[in-house]
Scaffold this motif. Structure first.
Motif, PDB file in Angstrom:
ATOM      1  N   THR A 282       0.831  -1.203   0.000  1.00 43.28           N
ATOM      2  CA  THR A 282       0.000   0.000   0.000  1.00 43.28           C
ATOM      3  C   THR A 282       0.866   1.255   0.000  1.00 43.28           C
ATOM      4  N   ARG A 283       1.910   1.225   0.819  1.00 45.13           N
ATOM      5  CA  ARG A 283       2.795   2.389   0.910  1.00 45.13           C
ATOM      6  C   ARG A 283       3.621   2.562  -0.362  1.00 45.13           C
ATOM      7  N   LEU A 284       4.148   1.466  -0.903  1.00 40.85           N
ATOM      8  CA  LEU A 284       4.937   1.554  -2.125  1.00 40.85           C
ATOM      9  C   LEU A 284       4.121   2.127  -3.280  1.00 40.85           C
ATOM     10  N   ASN A 285       2.852   1.881  -3.256  1.00 41.65           N
ATOM     11  CA  ASN A 285       1.970   2.357  -4.323  1.00 41.65           C
ATOM     12  C   ASN A 285       1.791   3.867  -4.308  1.00 41.65           C
ATOM     13  N   THR A 286       2.184   4.510  -3.215  1.00 42.84           N
ATOM     14  CA  THR A 286       2.010   5.963  -3.104  1.00 42.84           C
ATOM     15  C   THR A 286       3.235   6.746  -3.572  1.00 42.84           C
ATOM     16  N   PHE A 287       4.358   6.065  -3.781  1.00 42.54           N
ATOM     17  CA  PHE A 287       5.597   6.770  -4.102  1.00 42.54           C
ATOM     18  C   PHE A 287       5.607   7.248  -5.546  1.00 42.54           C
ATOM     19  N   ASP A 288       6.009   8.500  -5.728  1.00 44.47           N
ATOM     20  CA  ASP A 288       6.222   9.028  -7.063  1.00 44.47           C
ATOM     21  C   ASP A 288       7.693   8.961  -7.458  1.00 44.47           C
ATOM     22  N   LYS A 289       8.570   8.935  -6.467  1.00 45.25           N
ATOM     23  CA  LYS A 289       9.997   8.858  -6.785  1.00 45.25           C
ATOM     24  C   LYS A 289      10.398   7.416  -7.093  1.00 45.25           C
ATOM     25  N   GLN A 290      11.531   7.260  -7.777  1.00 43.09           N
ATOM     26  CA  GLN A 290      12.053   5.938  -8.104  1.00 43.09           C
ATOM     27  C   GLN A 290      12.485   5.237  -6.803  1.00 43.09           C
ATOM     28  N   ILE A 291      12.069   3.990  -6.644  1.00 45.49           N
ATOM     29  CA  ILE A 291      12.437   3.261  -5.443  1.00 45.49           C
ATOM     30  C   ILE A 291      12.646   1.780  -5.777  1.00 45.49           C
TER      31      ILE A 291
ATOM     32  N   ALA B 173       1.484  -7.148  -7.575  1.00 46.77           N
ATOM     33  CA  ALA B 173       0.202  -6.694  -8.121  1.00 46.77           C
ATOM     34  C   ALA B 173       0.198  -5.209  -8.448  1.00 46.77           C
ATOM     35  N   LEU B 174       1.216  -4.481  -7.970  1.00 44.81           N
ATOM     36  CA  LEU B 174       1.282  -3.044  -8.213  1.00 44.81           C
ATOM     37  C   LEU B 174       1.699  -2.762  -9.654  1.00 44.81           C
ATOM     38  N   ASN B 175       1.219  -1.671 -10.179  1.00 47.28           N
ATOM     39  CA  ASN B 175       1.592  -1.240 -11.524  1.00 47.28           C
ATOM     40  C   ASN B 175       2.174   0.161 -11.434  1.00 47.28           C
ATOM     41  N   LYS B 176       3.455   0.215 -11.024  1.00 52.21           N
ATOM     42  CA  LYS B 176       4.124   1.496 -10.804  1.00 52.21           C
ATOM     43  C   LYS B 176       5.422   1.531 -11.596  1.00 52.21           C
ATOM     44  N   GLU B 177       5.549   2.481 -12.508  1.00 48.46           N
ATOM     45  CA  GLU B 177       6.786   2.597 -13.275  1.00 48.46           C
ATOM     46  C   GLU B 177       7.949   3.010 -12.392  1.00 48.46           C
ATOM     47  N   THR B 178       7.670   3.687 -11.307  1.00 49.63           N
ATOM     48  CA  THR B 178       8.737   4.164 -10.436  1.00 49.63           C
ATOM     49  C   THR B 178       9.210   3.100  -9.447  1.00 49.63           C
TER      50      THR B 178
END
Length: 380
Positions: free
Chosen positions: A179-188, A214-219
């Motif tokens: 849940t927390r990782l899904n909120t990041f806009d910076k690269q991590i 399950a997350l779909n985050k480019e960052t």
């Protein structure tokens, strides 16, 4: 914050080589002394920036992390890094540092103090006194692997890369972390490294893995590594090198596979690939890397293969900047003018290349051959 550190009592004791120190750190947050180890790359340059790698459970992990980082920086493209290890084995102190409420899963009072010691004392001290890059990485094992997750929940995460080795997770961590990782806009970067044998923690770890996948985050750069032949003790040795590979992969020289599958197949100008590679390092890690000769030669080969001679001009300008004393920049520029149908400019440029130092496969004889051919063909 500079005045805070004037009050710290720091007793330095040299151990091992000149690049490794052990320090008794007097912590106001913990109200106690803590054993801390540091590794500094040899011949540190104050004009360079060095990623900072924090190692929890340093009694077990510090030497391994240092050894692999030294090896990888020398032979595998990884940037030289500063490594700081927090020793936690004495008197079972790691259990106190990382203790959490069994119902809420949140750190207890001592855990909060340890959290602030790392984030508000130790790291600022290093940032103040050494040439650290913005990019920071943390390693944790077992209960310290769980504890490092708490820095994810800070408004501006202290760390850019998390390496979680066989974690013993607090309640609900398998849902809180995704849940927390899904909120990041910076690269991590987030990495889970586990052994093959089943433990009581395996179901929760696998649920965490599923939640992050399950997350779909480019960052988000997520890696799950399972070593079937490893046990809970040996898994760290298996995983440290792979963790560095995953994080610092773009620092490696262009490989033959990369050349064939990415550069030759791209519709973009050849030089754009090199430009994006090195700008990506600046954007992600906060410092630049000198362009490797291997990468220049790979791009040069692709330019010739694809007949992308506009990229040759850009490459020549780069070489004049990165390798100013060598003939490479002017030689490539001479080839550019030759291909563009400007023989007089080509001849003058090859003459400049002839006066400069040879490098790799480029020799004065090659420049001379180019000059003689132009004179013969155009009667100069």
């Amino acid at each position: 914050m500079r005045h805070i550190f004037t009050a710290l009592t720091l007793l330095l004791v040299m151990v091992g080589s000149a690049q490794t120190t052990q320090e008794i750190f007097e912590s106001f947050k913990l109200q106690e002394r803590r054993d801390v180890q540091y590794y500094f790359p040899p011949n540190m340059d104050e004009n360079k920036k060095y990623p900072l790698i924090v190692v929890l459970d340093a009694n077990y992990l510090f030497d391994q992390v240092v050894a692999v980082s030294k090896y990888y920086s020398q032979f595998h493209g990884m940037p030289e890094s500063i490594v700081v290890g927090v020793n936690q084995s004495k008197n079972g102190i790691r259990l106190e540092d990382c203790a959490f409420d069994p119902e809420t899963g949140l750190p207890n009072e001592k855990g909060k103090q340890f959290y602030e010691f790392i984030g508000m004392e130790l790291i600022p001290y290093l940032d103040l006194n050494y040439s650290t890059a913005p990019f920071k990485m943390i390693f944790g094992y077992d209960i310290t692997a769980n504890f490092q997750n708490y820095w994810l929940f800070k408004d501006n995460s202290v760390f850019d890369a998390y390496v979680s080795i066989s974690p013993t997770l607090a309640p609900e961590m398998e849902s809180r972390v995704p849940t927390r990782l899904n909120t990041f806009d910076k690269q991590i970067f987030y990495q889970l490294i586990v052994e093959g044998e089943q433990t009581d923690d395996t179901p929760q770890i696998m649920a965490l893995d599923s939640g992050i996948k399950a997350l779909n985050k480019e960052t988000l750069h997520y890696f799950f590594e399972k070593y079937d032949k490893a046990d809970h003790i040996s898994v760290a040795t298996y995983g440290i090198g792979k963790a560095f590979d995953n994080v610092f992969g773009m620092f490696k020289p262009i490989s033959p596979k990369e050349y064939k599958t990415q550069i030759l197949t791209s519709d973009e100008p050849v030089y754009k690939y090199l430009e994006n590679k090195y700008q990506g390092i600046v954007d992600l890690f906060g410092f630049s890397k000198p362009v490797e000769l291997n990468d220049i030669m790979a791009i040069y080969a692709a330019v010739r293969k694809k007949e992308d001679f506009e990229s040759l001009k850009s490459l020549s300008e780069l070489c004049k900047k990165e390798y100013p004393d060598t003939m490479m920049g002017f030689y490539f520029e001479g080839e550019y003018y030759e291909q563009m149908g400007e023989p007089k400019k080509a001849l003058k440029t090859f003459e400049k290349a002839f006066q400069m130092e040879e490098i790799d496969f480029l020799t004065k004889e090659m420049a001379l051959e180019k000059m003689d051919a132009l004179k013969a063909d155009f009667g100069f």
